[in-house]
Design a protein around this motif. Structure first.
Motif, PDB file in Angstrom:
ATOM      1  N   GLN A 169      15.261  -6.470  10.889  1.00 41.66           N
ATOM      2  CA  GLN A 169      13.974  -5.859  11.190  1.00 41.66           C
ATOM      3  C   GLN A 169      14.175  -4.475  11.791  1.00 41.66           C
ATOM      4  N   VAL A 170      13.264  -3.600  11.472  1.00 44.67           N
ATOM      5  CA  VAL A 170      13.260  -2.246  12.024  1.00 44.67           C
ATOM      6  C   VAL A 170      11.925  -2.044  12.736  1.00 44.67           C
ATOM      7  N   GLN A 171      11.992  -1.575  13.963  1.00 40.94           N
ATOM      8  CA  GLN A 171      10.782  -1.288  14.715  1.00 40.94           C
ATOM      9  C   GLN A 171      10.586   0.228  14.748  1.00 40.94           C
ATOM     10  N   LEU A 172       9.332   0.634  14.588  1.00 39.29           N
ATOM     11  CA  LEU A 172       8.994   2.055  14.529  1.00 39.29           C
ATOM     12  C   LEU A 172       7.866   2.358  15.509  1.00 39.29           C
ATOM     13  N   VAL A 173       8.025   3.422  16.274  1.00 40.31           N
ATOM     14  CA  VAL A 173       6.994   3.825  17.219  1.00 40.31           C
ATOM     15  C   VAL A 173       6.697   5.305  17.024  1.00 40.31           C
ATOM     16  N   GLU A 174       5.453   5.601  16.651  1.00 41.26           N
ATOM     17  CA  GLU A 174       5.034   6.995  16.456  1.00 41.26           C
ATOM     18  C   GLU A 174       4.431   7.557  17.729  1.00 41.26           C
ATOM     19  N   SER A 175       4.483   8.870  17.837  1.00 45.00           N
ATOM     20  CA  SER A 175       3.814   9.574  18.928  1.00 45.00           C
ATOM     21  C   SER A 175       3.552  11.005  18.481  1.00 45.00           C
TER      22      SER A 175
ATOM     23  N   LEU B 291       4.688  15.270  15.032  1.00 44.99           N
ATOM     24  CA  LEU B 291       4.745  13.820  15.180  1.00 44.99           C
ATOM     25  C   LEU B 291       6.198  13.366  15.251  1.00 44.99           C
ATOM     26  N   SER B 292       6.421  12.336  16.045  1.00 44.70           N
ATOM     27  CA  SER B 292       7.759  11.745  16.155  1.00 44.70           C
ATOM     28  C   SER B 292       7.674  10.269  15.819  1.00 44.70           C
TER      29      SER B 292
ATOM     30  N   VAL C  48      12.557  10.427  13.319  1.00 38.77           N
ATOM     31  CA  VAL C  48      12.054  11.273  12.246  1.00 38.77           C
ATOM     32  C   VAL C  48      10.855  12.056  12.782  1.00 38.77           C
ATOM     33  N   TYR C  49      10.770  13.303  12.377  1.00 50.47           N
ATOM     34  CA  TYR C  49       9.703  14.179  12.849  1.00 50.47           C
ATOM     35  C   TYR C  49       8.856  14.664  11.677  1.00 50.47           C
ATOM     36  N   LEU C  50       7.627  14.978  11.982  1.00 47.85           N
ATOM     37  CA  LEU C  50       6.762  15.643  11.011  1.00 47.85           C
ATOM     38  C   LEU C  50       6.110  16.826  11.713  1.00 47.85           C
ATOM     39  N   GLN C  51       6.595  18.005  11.400  1.00 43.83           N
ATOM     40  CA  GLN C  51       5.998  19.240  11.939  1.00 43.83           C
ATOM     41  C   GLN C  51       4.852  19.643  11.034  1.00 43.83           C
ATOM     42  N   MET C  52       3.673  19.727  11.604  1.00 42.55           N
ATOM     43  CA  MET C  52       2.471  20.032  10.830  1.00 42.55           C
ATOM     44  C   MET C  52       1.900  21.360  11.297  1.00 42.55           C
ATOM     45  N   ASN C  53       1.908  22.338  10.419  1.00 44.04           N
ATOM     46  CA  ASN C  53       1.381  23.664  10.716  1.00 44.04           C
ATOM     47  C   ASN C  53       0.165  23.950   9.846  1.00 44.04           C
TER      48      ASN C  53
END
Length: 119
Positions: free
Chosen positions: A1-7, A20-21, A79-84
């Motif tokens: 199992q893989v647990q993922l937490v966004e912020s 986003l992370s 993992v990151y998501l840079q949103m511009n």
């Protein structure tokens, strides 16, 4: 199992930026890639961006190409998501997902983080 937490979600004006992370834990070796998806009210969940843990190759939906950047830090692993240049139509709940190495499908999902872009 893989647990993922966004912020990192929040409220931002059109033209602004957010990052986003997504922190992965558990059996991360069972995943070979990560993706970001989003779901706006009344719409189906859609693909936003993806990357691989090994090579860092990246893939984007046409609607975000040139504005969003996905990246990863294998050591964390995050993992990151840079949103511009955010637009009101980017408003959605953003989810990160881990692709299972064995099946090639996104088998693990985070709880989501709300991004709201005001005009």
């Amino acid at each position: 199992q893989v647990q993922l937490v966004e912020s990192g979600g929040g409220l931002v004006q059109a033209g602004g930026s957010l990052r986003l992370s997504c922190v992965a834990s558990g059996r991360t070796v069972s995943s070979n890639g990560m993706g970001w998806f989003r779901q706006a009210p009344g719409k189906e969940r859609e693909f936003v961006a993806a990357t691989t843990w090994s090579t860092g190759s990246t893939y984007y939906a046409d609607s975000v190409k040139g504005r969003f950047t996905i990246s990863r830090d294998n050591a964390k692993p995050t993992v990151y998501l840079q949103m511009n240049s955010l637009k009101p139509e980017d408003t959605a709940v953003y989810y990160c997902a881990a692709k299972a190495r064995l099946t090639g499908t996104y088998a693990y999902w985070g709880q989501g983080t709300q991004v709201t872009v005001s005009s």
